[in-house]
Motif scaffolding. Structure first.
Motif, short mmCIF file in Angstrom:
data_model
loop_
_atom_site.label_atom_id
_atom_site.label_comp_id
_atom_site.label_asym_id
_atom_site.label_seq_id
_atom_site.Cartn_x
_atom_site.Cartn_y
_atom_site.Cartn_z
N ARG B 31 0.82 -1.21 0.00
CA ARG B 31 0.00 0.00 0.00
C ARG B 31 0.85 1.26 0.00
O ARG B 31 0.54 2.24 -0.66
N ASP B 32 1.96 1.21 0.76
CA ASP B 32 2.81 2.41 0.84
C ASP B 32 3.42 2.75 -0.51
O ASP B 32 3.37 3.90 -0.96
N CYS B 33 4.00 1.74 -1.14
CA CYS B 33 4.64 2.00 -2.44
C CYS B 33 3.60 2.43 -3.46
O CYS B 33 3.86 3.31 -4.30
N ASP B 34 2.45 1.83 -3.41
CA ASP B 34 1.39 2.19 -4.35
C ASP B 34 0.98 3.66 -4.15
O ASP B 34 0.81 4.41 -5.12
N ARG B 35 0.85 4.06 -2.86
CA ARG B 35 0.43 5.43 -2.57
C ARG B 35 1.49 6.44 -3.02
O ARG B 35 1.17 7.46 -3.63
N VAL B 36 2.74 6.11 -2.76
CA VAL B 36 3.83 7.01 -3.17
C VAL B 36 3.87 7.12 -4.69
O VAL B 36 4.04 8.22 -5.24
N THR B 37 3.63 6.01 -5.35
CA THR B 37 3.63 6.04 -6.82
C THR B 37 2.52 6.94 -7.34
O THR B 37 2.72 7.71 -8.27
N ARG B 38 1.35 6.83 -6.70
CA ARG B 38 0.24 7.69 -7.13
C ARG B 38 0.57 9.16 -6.92
O ARG B 38 0.25 10.01 -7.75
N VAL B 39 1.20 9.45 -5.77
CA VAL B 39 1.57 10.85 -5.49
C VAL B 39 2.51 11.38 -6.58
O VAL B 39 2.30 12.45 -7.15
N VAL B 40 3.54 10.59 -6.86
CA VAL B 40 4.51 11.02 -7.87
C VAL B 40 3.83 11.21 -9.22
O VAL B 40 4.04 12.23 -9.91
N ALA B 41 3.00 10.24 -9.58
CA ALA B 41 2.35 10.31 -10.90
C ALA B 41 1.46 11.56 -10.98
O ALA B 41 1.48 12.28 -11.99
N GLU B 42 0.72 11.82 -9.91
CA GLU B 42 -0.20 12.96 -9.95
C GLU B 42 0.56 14.29 -9.98
O GLU B 42 0.20 15.20 -10.72
N ARG B 43 1.62 14.36 -9.21
CA ARG B 43 2.39 15.60 -9.18
C ARG B 43 3.07 15.86 -10.52
O ARG B 43 3.12 17.00 -10.99
N GLU B 44 3.57 14.80 -11.11
CA GLU B 44 4.21 15.01 -12.42
C GLU B 44 3.17 15.36 -13.48
O GLU B 44 3.43 16.15 -14.37
N ARG B 45 2.00 14.79 -13.34
CA ARG B 45 0.94 15.12 -14.29
C ARG B 45 0.54 16.60 -14.12
O ARG B 45 0.33 17.31 -15.09
N ASN B 46 0.46 17.03 -12.85
CA ASN B 46 0.17 18.45 -12.59
C ASN B 46 1.22 19.35 -13.23
O ASN B 46 0.91 20.37 -13.82
N MET B 47 2.46 18.94 -13.05
CA MET B 47 3.56 19.74 -13.59
C MET B 47 3.46 19.81 -15.12
O MET B 47 3.63 20.87 -15.73
N LEU B 48 3.16 18.67 -15.69
CA LEU B 48 3.05 18.61 -17.15
C LEU B 48 1.90 19.48 -17.64
O LEU B 48 2.02 20.25 -18.60
N THR B 49 0.78 19.40 -16.92
CA THR B 49 -0.38 20.22 -17.29
C THR B 49 -0.05 21.69 -17.12
O THR B 49 -0.38 22.52 -17.98
N ALA B 50 0.61 21.98 -16.00
CA ALA B 50 0.96 23.38 -15.75
C ALA B 50 1.87 23.91 -16.84
O ALA B 50 1.66 25.00 -17.36
N PHE B 51 2.83 23.13 -17.20
CA PHE B 51 3.79 23.57 -18.21
C PHE B 51 3.11 23.76 -19.56
O PHE B 51 3.35 24.74 -20.26
N GLY B 52 2.23 22.82 -19.89
CA GLY B 52 1.53 22.92 -21.16
C GLY B 52 0.55 24.09 -21.20
O GLY B 52 0.21 24.59 -22.28
N SER B 53 0.09 24.53 -20.01
CA SER B 53 -0.89 25.61 -19.98
C SER B 53 -0.26 27.00 -20.01
O SER B 53 -0.96 27.99 -20.14
N LEU B 54 1.04 27.03 -19.85
CA LEU B 54 1.70 28.34 -19.83
C LEU B 54 1.68 28.96 -21.22
O LEU B 54 1.92 28.29 -22.21
N HIS B 55 1.37 30.23 -21.25
CA HIS B 55 1.45 30.92 -22.53
C HIS B 55 1.81 32.38 -22.27
O HIS B 55 1.55 32.92 -21.19
N SER B 56 2.39 32.97 -23.26
CA SER B 56 2.81 34.37 -23.13
C SER B 56 1.58 35.27 -23.10
O SER B 56 0.59 35.01 -23.78
N SER B 57 1.67 36.33 -22.32
CA SER B 57 0.54 37.26 -22.28
C SER B 57 0.59 38.24 -23.46
O SER B 57 -0.33 39.01 -23.67
N VAL B 58 1.68 38.21 -24.20
CA VAL B 58 1.81 39.10 -25.37
C VAL B 58 1.32 38.35 -26.61
O VAL B 58 1.77 37.23 -26.86
#
Lengths: 189, 202
Positions: B31-58
């Motif tokens: 359970r511990d390893c599974d939970r840690v894996t989910r945390v990592v996966a979700e955080r990296e997905r957030n990062m990926l989404t965040a990065f993809g959503s960035l755009h210049s205001s100009v």
């Protein structure tokens, strides 16, 4: 995740038309590549205002130096190297870093749509964790979905060096993720 | 696979690769390893989404327009700099050459004293002055009983001086009586009053 939507067949035509002095072709080129250049700039500088300046400067240089682009390498690689040079130069002249929070989006705003500032803070937080080379490799490979070989060509690095940097980058990123996760301390390690 | 092996894999490989084989089996049972894996996966997905959503205001059109303007301005500035650089280089080369190449020798100065036979030294000086340049010298000995004039000038001009003196300072020729322009004060003409008539003597 590939950032660009331009068909490869269109690029040489746009480049040659821009070289011929056609401003509309250059505008199309900028429209296609501005988002990715801005993201690279954010990742390299860690500051939104700097990233805007870097993006503008990159396209000034692209307009001036497009005639020197021979087309034997990838346009993105050429563009990335320009972005990198400009970002590093800007970083040397940089203002003091903005002391934004480095709290993670996941922890502070679960389930909600993250706003722009938090997105940037997330990238800034990541950029503080990693040295420049690792950050570049991580962005190009794990975020933008390029292979280590493609990243190596863009960065003028050896394939094996890219893999080593990627290994270290993932290690640092995941350690930082796990370190901020409240449940992690429960793990037997 | 134990938890250490799994976590060392998690630290360095893409999360998707943990979804296969022994790693997947371990996560399914821990359970511990599974939970840690989910945390990592979700955080990296957030990062990926965040990065993809960035755009210049100009807007990109503005970026393009600015880039073209700035680029052209810099091109002009570059040409100006090149022009100024070439000008500066040419000036430096000229100055260096000016110092390196020796200056031409000044013209040889010749001096000569002339014994005047007919003209006074002042008259002779008036006659020869138009034939001399600014750095020549004429020396007059006004108190000397001998009419002598000394001239210092270049060789070519000295010839002209000799020629002039030979022409005008020769008693055998009528030119000896040449009139040198000497300013003179005109004598005023005083009208005479008519004399009174004298009466005849008785």
């Amino acid at each position: 995740m590939t950032a660009l939507a331009m068909p490869f067949a269109e690029l040489p035509e746009l480049v040659s038309r821009t070289r011929a002095g056609e401003d509309a072709a250059f505008a199309a080129l900028v429209g296609t590549y501005q988002p990715v250049v801005f993201r690279w700039a954010i990742a390299l500088s860690g500051d939104e205002d700097d990233a805007e300046d870097i993006t503008q400067e990159v396209f000034v240089r692209v307009h001036r130096k497009l005639s020197s682009f021979r087309g034997d390498g990838s346009f993105e690689g050429w563009l990335y190297r320009i972005t990198r040079r400009v970002a590093l130069r800007t970083r040397h002249q940089a203002r003091p870093a903005v002391s934004g929070t480095t709290q993670d989006v996941y922890l502070t705003d679960p389930g909600a749509r993250v706003d722009r500032q938090r997105l940037i803070e997330l990238i800034v937080a990541m950029s503080r964790v990693l040295p420049l080379r690792q950050r570049e490799v991580f962005i190009l490979c794990d975020i933008e979905g390029r292979t280590p070989a493609e990243a190596a060509a863009m960065l003028d690095m050896k394939d094996v060096s890219v893999r080593a940097s990627l290994f270290k980058a993932r290690l640092s990123i995941r350690r930082s993720i796990l370190a901020t996760h409240p449940g992690f301390v429960e793990h037997p390690e | 696979m134990n938890c250490d092996d799994y976590l060392s894999m998690l630290a360095t490989v893409p999360v998707e690769e943990l979804g296969y084989g022994r790693a997947r089996e371990h996560a399914a049972g821990c359970r511990d390893c599974d939970r840690v894996t989910r945390v990592v996966a979700e955080r990296e997905r957030n990062m990926l989404t965040a990065f993809g959503s960035l755009h210049s205001s100009v807007p990109s059109t503005q970026t393009a327009t600015n880039a073209v303007l700035i680029s052209r301005r810099r091109k002009v500035a570059l040409y100006n700099r090149i022009g100024l650089g070439l000008l500066a280089a040419a000036t430096i080369v000229y100055l260096v050459l000016l110092r390196a190449v020796p200056a031409p020798f000044p013209p040889l100065v010749e001096g000569g004293a002339f014994h005047l036979q007919c003209l006074s030294p002042e008259q002779a000086a008036e006659l020869i002055r138009p034939h001399l340049h600014g750095s020549s010298h004429i020396l007059i000995h006004p108190n000397s009983p001998l009419g002598i004039i000394t001239v210092e000038t270049s060789g070519g001009e000295m010839e002209a001086v000799r020629s002039v003196l030979a022409r005008y300072d020769s008693p055998a020729q009528s030119q000896c009586a040449v009139q040198v322009t000497v300013p003179t004060v005109p004598t005023p003409v005083i009208p005479l009053a008519p004399l009174p008539a004298i009466a005849p003597a008785p």
